[in-house]
Motif scaffolding. Structure first.
Motif: not given
Length: 166
Positions: A10-11, A14, A17-18, A67, A71
């Protein structure tokens, strides 16, 4: 332990996404700067502004690649980089965009040095840095390939993971 791995995933999501948001912001800024350069007149300063916009786009590509890699590696695949094949592939994705970004920055510095000649040393240092990074990357790939030959199953695993993402 699975709970901690889910928290880390999850981290990582995030963070990905940033990085993607930062990439989008850089693209918008580059587009705006490029547009302002075009409507401001077709002269040397417009060329410099366009090259700076290209530099921003190169940084956006780096952020977007980071990113995507985060992912794919940490969220979707849930793999951890351990085999030489994964390490080489992971680092090579970044090295391509980093080399391009630094080379574009060196080009920007070269254009700026036309007006301020003392900046030419800075541009030359950036071009030398690109060369050093390329040489280091080449040595890494060469040495890593030898390690990959010792673990052919790791290469097969990495290729099968690629098919899963398609």
């Amino acid at each position: 332990m699975k709970t901690f791995l889910r928290i880390y995933a999850a981290i990582h999501a995030v963070m990905a996404l940033l990085f993607a948001a930062a990439s989008l912001a850089l693209m918008v800024i580059a587009a705006r700067n490029g547009w302002l350069a075009i409507i401001g007149g077709m002269d040397t300063s417009a060329a410099e502004a366009m090259i700076e916009a290209i530099g921003l786009l190169a940084a956006a590509v780096v952020a977007l690649q980071i990113s995507q890699t985060i992912t794919e590696q940490e969220v979707i695949r849930d793999t951890h980089i351990g085999s030489p094949t994964r390490v080489r592939r992971f680092l090579s994705r970044f090295m391509v965009v980093i080399v391009v970004a630094v080379a574009v920055e060196a080009l920007v510095a070269t254009f700026k040095a036309r007006e301020t000649p003392e900046l030419m040393l800075h541009a030359a240092a950036l071009f030398c840095a690109v060369g050093v990074v390329l040489i280091g990357w080449g040595v890494f790939v060469h040495l890593n390939r030898s390690a990959e030959e010792l673990e052919p199953e790791a290469m097969a695993d990495a290729k099968s993971e690629d098919r899963k993402l398609e």
